[in-house]
Design an enzyme around this catalytic site. Structure first.
Site, PDB file in Angstrom:
ATOM      1  CD  GLU A 105     -13.090   5.112   1.766  1.00 47.21           C
ATOM      2  OE1 GLU A 105     -12.421   4.407   0.964  1.00 47.21           O
ATOM      3  OE2 GLU A 105     -11.967   5.725   2.588  1.00 47.21           O
ATOM      4  CD  GLU A 130     -12.743  -4.418  -6.478  1.00 44.17           C
ATOM      5  OE1 GLU A 130     -11.671  -4.687  -6.387  1.00 44.17           O
ATOM      6  OE2 GLU A 130     -13.049  -3.705  -7.425  1.00 44.17           O
ATOM      7  CD  GLU A 160      -8.641  -6.832  -4.579  1.00 47.45           C
ATOM      8  OE1 GLU A 160      -8.692  -7.246  -3.041  1.00 47.45           O
ATOM      9  OE2 GLU A 160      -8.572  -5.725  -4.460  1.00 47.45           O
ATOM     10  NE  ARG A 197      -4.074  -1.308  -0.366  1.00 45.48           N
ATOM     11  CZ  ARG A 197      -4.918  -2.139  -0.826  1.00 45.48           C
ATOM     12  NH1 ARG A 197      -5.020  -0.486  -2.134  1.00 45.48           N
ATOM     13  NH2 ARG A 197      -5.573  -2.491  -0.603  1.00 45.48           N
ATOM     14  CD  GLU A 256      -6.187  -4.637  -7.717  1.00 41.87           C
ATOM     15  OE1 GLU A 256      -6.925  -3.978  -6.607  1.00 41.87           O
ATOM     16  OE2 GLU A 256      -6.583  -5.450  -8.312  1.00 41.87           O
TER      17      GLU A 256
END
Length: 185
Positions: free
Chosen positions: A122, A95, A99, A67, A143
């Protein structure tokens, strides 16, 4: 529950920065004490989406990735974003497939939260996905992911020992633990 009005009095607003994912707004006006003040808000253009993918043996899938904002490696539940207005379940299904390669037959929302409400708007939602079927992951080009299937109790220990610190993951794993204790799983 008692609600209060906004104690700030804003006189102007500007947008000093925007990109495809966020917009920063700076408001100027009077703070609650009646003195000049500013308030910056980060608007997220997507809803944060998380998925606890749990199989029949009560193992879950974790995704590891670097990250950039933290300059650190992070273990998390599968996560991503869904545009405001899109059904969050559709985003969660997308998602999870991207992933992990997993598809699930059974879905239910387990957590809704605001992630950092002092500086951002958020919001996030996490789903429990069960009845899993393995396929092939399709990660985005940004990613580089490592996938781990772990017993739920190991993931819970990782939260307790600060090995998982991502807010959606911590909240979701603790919620699953509570659901287990209350006989909901």
């Amino acid at each position: 529950m008692e609600q209060h009005q906004n104690p700030w009095r804003f006189e102007s607003a500007s947008i000093p920065y925007e990109n495809p994912w966020i917009r920063v707004t700076e408001r100027r006006g009077m703070n609650p004490a009646g003195n000049p003040g500013i308030y910056g808000t980060v608007h997220f253009k997507n809803v944060a989406i998380g998925v606890v993918a749990m199989d029949e043996e009560q193992h879950i899938w974790l995704v590891g990735q670097y990250r950039v904002p933290l300059e650190a490696w992070s273990w998390e539940i599968p996560e991503g974003g869904g545009p405001h207005g899109e059904d969050p379940l559709i985003a969660a299904q997308r998602e999870l497939l991207e992933e992990t390669g997993l598809r699930a037959r059974h879905w239910r929302p387990i957590v809704k939260m605001h992630l950092s409400n002092s500086v951002s708007d958020e919001s996030g939602i996490v789903f429990l996905a069960q009845g899993l079927e393995m396929g092939e992951a399709e990660p985005e080009e940004t990613e580089q992911l490592v996938l781990r299937r772990v017993p739920f109790e190991e993931a819970y220990r990782m939260v307790k020992d600060f090995g998982i610190t991502d807010s959606l993951s911590v909240a979701a794993i603790q919620k699953i633990r509570l659901m287990m204790l209350e006989g909901e799983l």
